[in-house]
Design a protein around this motif. Structure first.
Motif, mmCIF file in Angstrom:
data_model
loop_
_atom_site.group_PDB
_atom_site.id
_atom_site.type_symbol
_atom_site.label_atom_id
_atom_site.label_comp_id
_atom_site.label_asym_id
_atom_site.label_seq_id
_atom_site.Cartn_x
_atom_site.Cartn_y
_atom_site.Cartn_z
ATOM 1 N N CYS A 1 0.806 -1.219 0.000
ATOM 2 C CA CYS A 1 0.000 0.000 0.000
ATOM 3 C C CYS A 1 0.840 1.269 0.000
ATOM 4 N N HIS A 2 2.113 1.161 0.311
ATOM 5 C CA HIS A 2 2.984 2.329 0.376
ATOM 6 C C HIS A 2 4.423 1.835 0.420
ATOM 7 N N LEU A 3 5.349 2.781 0.409
ATOM 8 C CA LEU A 3 6.757 2.428 0.508
ATOM 9 C C LEU A 3 7.010 1.690 1.818
ATOM 10 N N PHE A 4 7.799 0.614 1.750
ATOM 11 C CA PHE A 4 8.026 -0.210 2.934
ATOM 12 C C PHE A 4 8.658 0.601 4.064
ATOM 13 N N PRO A 5 8.071 0.570 5.266
ATOM 14 C CA PRO A 5 8.652 1.303 6.397
ATOM 15 C C PRO A 5 9.682 0.454 7.139
ATOM 16 N N GLU A 6 10.924 0.823 7.057
ATOM 17 C CA GLU A 6 11.972 0.104 7.776
ATOM 18 C C GLU A 6 11.805 0.319 9.279
ATOM 19 N N PRO A 7 12.158 -0.664 10.093
ATOM 20 C CA PRO A 7 11.989 -0.511 11.542
ATOM 21 C C PRO A 7 12.752 0.668 12.138
ATOM 22 N N ASP A 8 13.884 1.048 11.519
ATOM 23 C CA ASP A 8 14.690 2.111 12.108
ATOM 24 C C ASP A 8 14.163 3.516 11.811
ATOM 25 N N LEU A 9 13.002 3.626 11.145
ATOM 26 C CA LEU A 9 12.420 4.944 10.913
ATOM 27 C C LEU A 9 11.809 5.535 12.175
ATOM 28 N N LEU A 10 11.470 4.665 13.136
ATOM 29 C CA LEU A 10 10.854 5.120 14.381
ATOM 30 C C LEU A 10 11.484 4.381 15.557
ATOM 31 N N ASP A 11 11.382 4.949 16.728
ATOM 32 C CA ASP A 11 11.911 4.288 17.914
ATOM 33 C C ASP A 11 10.947 3.201 18.381
ATOM 34 N N ARG A 12 11.440 2.321 19.244
ATOM 35 C CA ARG A 12 10.654 1.168 19.690
ATOM 36 C C ARG A 12 9.368 1.600 20.407
ATOM 37 N N LYS A 13 9.437 2.626 21.224
ATOM 38 C CA LYS A 13 8.267 3.074 21.970
ATOM 39 C C LYS A 13 7.154 3.517 21.028
ATOM 40 N N THR A 14 7.499 4.245 19.986
ATOM 41 C CA THR A 14 6.484 4.722 19.050
ATOM 42 C C THR A 14 5.845 3.563 18.301
ATOM 43 N N TRP A 15 6.671 2.607 17.868
ATOM 44 C CA TRP A 15 6.106 1.417 17.225
ATOM 45 C C TRP A 15 5.150 0.704 18.185
ATOM 46 N N ASP A 16 5.580 0.535 19.412
ATOM 47 C CA ASP A 16 4.829 -0.281 20.366
ATOM 48 C C ASP A 16 3.553 0.413 20.831
ATOM 49 N N ASN A 17 3.650 1.700 21.139
ATOM 50 C CA ASN A 17 2.514 2.401 21.734
ATOM 51 C C ASN A 17 1.485 2.904 20.722
ATOM 52 N N TYR A 18 1.928 3.132 19.492
ATOM 53 C CA TYR A 18 1.033 3.764 18.536
ATOM 54 C C TYR A 18 0.881 2.969 17.234
ATOM 55 N N ILE A 19 1.985 2.810 16.513
ATOM 56 C CA ILE A 19 1.888 2.400 15.115
ATOM 57 C C ILE A 19 1.407 0.972 14.952
ATOM 58 N N LEU A 20 1.947 0.045 15.717
ATOM 59 C CA LEU A 20 1.569 -1.353 15.537
ATOM 60 C C LEU A 20 0.102 -1.589 15.906
ATOM 61 N N HIS A 21 -0.388 -0.874 16.896
ATOM 62 C CA HIS A 21 -1.820 -0.973 17.197
ATOM 63 C C HIS A 21 -2.644 -0.523 15.994
ATOM 64 N N ARG A 22 -2.273 0.612 15.425
ATOM 65 C CA ARG A 22 -3.024 1.142 14.298
ATOM 66 C C ARG A 22 -2.925 0.224 13.086
ATOM 67 N N MET A 23 -1.759 -0.375 12.903
ATOM 68 C CA MET A 23 -1.602 -1.332 11.816
ATOM 69 C C MET A 23 -2.604 -2.475 11.965
ATOM 70 N N GLY A 24 -2.738 -2.985 13.170
ATOM 71 C CA GLY A 24 -3.660 -4.082 13.404
ATOM 72 C C GLY A 24 -5.102 -3.718 13.099
ATOM 73 N N HIS A 25 -5.466 -2.466 13.340
ATOM 74 C CA HIS A 25 -6.846 -2.047 13.089
ATOM 75 C C HIS A 25 -7.233 -2.256 11.630
ATOM 76 N N TYR A 26 -6.286 -2.049 10.728
ATOM 77 C CA TYR A 26 -6.593 -2.194 9.310
ATOM 78 C C TYR A 26 -6.690 -3.655 8.885
ATOM 79 N N TYR A 27 -6.333 -4.547 9.778
ATOM 80 C CA TYR A 27 -6.523 -5.979 9.530
ATOM 81 C C TYR A 27 -7.585 -6.560 10.460
ATOM 82 N N GLY A 28 -8.367 -5.697 11.072
ATOM 83 C CA GLY A 28 -9.439 -6.165 11.935
ATOM 84 C C GLY A 28 -8.963 -6.730 13.259
ATOM 85 N N ILE A 29 -7.768 -6.349 13.688
ATOM 86 C CA ILE A 29 -7.219 -6.810 14.968
ATOM 87 C C ILE A 29 -7.273 -5.631 15.943
ATOM 88 N N TYR A 30 -8.120 -5.755 16.953
ATOM 89 C CA TYR A 30 -8.382 -4.650 17.867
ATOM 90 C C TYR A 30 -8.003 -5.032 19.293
#
Length: 530
Positions: free
Chosen positions: A66-95
């Motif tokens: 859907c977009h350019l691949f986001p490498e893990p080093d674009l964001l810190d671990r806290k941001t991935w864990d607290n925000y982005i990965l949750h939002r990613m799951g929402h688009y796959y119906g994982i809440y």
């Protein structure tokens, strides 16, 4: 997988003001006029393919469609864990809980747009074991902290400008637009006060009109005068924005040309088909849904819509003869999820072919671009800024800043210059000092206030050979600059700069009292070159 869910506008560019959220593989509907009815969303099958792949391989498979691949080093671990990965799951119906989905989708008409686009499945469309492998990959590979961008040399004092401020101050200014329309004529809009004002160069108001939640763009040319009204500043999928005419004198009537727009932030006009009528390209930033659309008058004088790209994040659009065939095309920046610059080649008869010119990772927070010949070779280059940082607790990102992409003469582009600027929001290229080359004026809405607040405004003087010297004016952080325009406000033949301040957000509290209590709503950097 990742779509930037804007927590404020952009771009203003304003832009519009705006960095990483989550991206959907679905498309928003091309016809956004919905009736009030129940929307039946099909239940997709759960994807359980490739369970033997590693988390890295699964991430490549799922996160680059859907977009350019986001490498893990674009964001810190806290941001991935607290925000982005949750939002990613929402688009796959994982809440996270049974109530999460209901909290994501607005009620009423705005929610219907999202449901119709099928962005958030009712049930999981990915096996949760695969999702957990992807999640573990990002958390394992992401850095604990991003490297702190190095401090830059920005000299204090502008050789060619003097700072001119209004005599009055404003409590919590929320400036969404500043525009130098002509010598001694300024437009200023404030979203908090829902107003659009016409001022002279001394900031004396000659006219003041209500404008629902602020104006994001004004166009004046050849007797045509139009204003684009956002409808609402807060993130929403509601379609209450509109485009209206602006009366040229007191007592004139404004007329709505186009309505039912989703947080529109920019438009451009041109006669694309040679019939003597102006078509309008409008960027609807939206939230989860939005679009870039072309509006054309029918025989009854009513504007009809043709959707060019049914995705949120449409930030800025130009109508130019991109191909050199005598027909004007449309070039647009999208700054959310699938970030990039796209060309819509005019085929005639109202038909267009889309071409992606540049792609950016979804964490960039693309905020603005201009088409301008930076190196004087006769070909349009791209001046681009990335710096929106509004979707989670702001973090400094070394890839935020100003980029120049040179045109090789065949409309293929390569990066020729990068100036790191935390939270860059807008950059305009003009020959400010009259020496024949293009300098750059830039603002940041998310500078490094702790270590280098002078990043709020930067003037890059062109020294030739791709070299620039950075400077700013004293106390550049006296406003939180989100809006900027360039023009000859004093009529002396050189180009001046106007900046507009918006007090918004929860970060940088040390500055908030300064901005909010008797703050500087806008100021002019008056050019003294002539």
């Amino acid at each position: 997988m990742i779509r930037r869910i804007q927590e404020m506008i952009l771009l203003l560019p304003i832009c519009c003001l705006l960095s990483v959220g989550l991206s959907s593989c679905g498309s928003a509907p091309s016809d956004q006029k919905l009736e009030q009815e129940d929307v039946q969303v099909p239940i997709p099958e759960i994807r359980t393919d490739t369970p033997e792949l590693s988390g890295a391989e699964l991430a490549k498979n799922y996160c680059s469609g859907c977009h350019l691949f986001p490498e893990p080093d674009l964001l810190d671990r806290k941001t991935w864990d607290n925000y982005i990965l949750h939002r990613m799951g929402h688009y796959y119906g994982i809440y996270e809980s049974p109530d999460t989905r209901a909290g994501i989708i607005e009620g009423g008409r705005a929610g219907q747009f999202v449901e119709r686009a099928n962005l958030f499945p009712l049930r999981p469309t990915m096996d949760t074991l695969l999702f957990e492998k992807i999640r573990a990959h990002y958390l394992d590979e992401a850095p604990e902290e991003l490297p702190r961008p190095p401090k830059k040399t920005i000299s204090i004092g502008l050789r060619h400008f003097t700072v001119k401020k209004p005599s009055y101050r404003a409590n919590s200014p929320m400036t969404s637009l500043v525009k130098i329309a002509a010598p001694n004529k300024l437009y200023v809009s404030d979203v908090g006060r829902s107003s659009l004002s016409v001022m002279d160069r001394n900031f004396s108001i000659s006219r003041n009109a209500p404008a629902r939640e602020g104006v994001s763009w004004v166009y004046e040319s050849g007797g045509e005068s139009m204003a684009l009204v956002m409808g609402t500043f807060n993130p929403t999928d509601m379609n209450i924005g509109y485009l209206m005419t602006l009366p040229q004198g007191r007592g004139g009537d404004a007329r709505i040309l186009v309505q039912d727009l989703q947080r529109p932030v920019h438009f451009d006009v041109a006669d694309l088909d040679g019939d003597g009528q102006l078509e309008i390209a409008i960027c609807e930033y939206g939230k989860h849904t939005g679009a870039l659309s072309l509006w054309k008058k029918d025989q009854a004088g009513i504007y009809r819509r043709k959707v060019l790209r049914a995705q949120p994040g449409a930030t800025k659009a130009y109508m130019v003869d991109w191909s050199g065939n005598g027909r004007k095309d449309i070039v647009a920046l999208f700054g959310q999820g699938d970030e990039g610059i796209f060309v819509y080649h005019n085929q005639g008869n109202g038909n267009f072919v889309e071409e992606r010119v540049l792609a950016f990772p979804p964490s960039y927070g693309s905020s603005y671009f201009e088409l301008v010949d930076m190196n004087g070779d006769g070909h349009l280059d791209i001046l681009y800024t990335a710096g929106d940082n509004a979707d989670y607790d702001p973090i400094l990102k070394g890839y935020h800043g100003i980029r120049i992409f040179h045109n090789d003469g065949t409309n293929h582009f390569s990066e020729a210059y990068f100036y790191p600027l935390n939270g860059a929001y807008k950059a305009i290229a003009v020959d400010f000092d009259g020496d024949g080359d293009l300098d750059i004026a830039a603002i940041s809405f998310f500078p490094d206030y702790e270590n280098q607040p002078e990043e709020s405004f930067v003037y890059l003087e062109n020294n030739g050979d791709g070299n620039y010297t950075a400077s700013t004016f004293p106390d550049a952080a006296q406003g939180r600059w989100i809006a900027m325009d360039v023009g000859d406000v004093d009529g002396d033949g050189d180009m001046d700069i106007i900046l507009g301040s918006m007090v918004f957000g929860t970060d940088f509290t040390e500055y908030f009292d300064k901005w909010a209590k008797n703050g500087v709503p806008y100021l002019i950097l008056e050019n003294t070159s002539k």
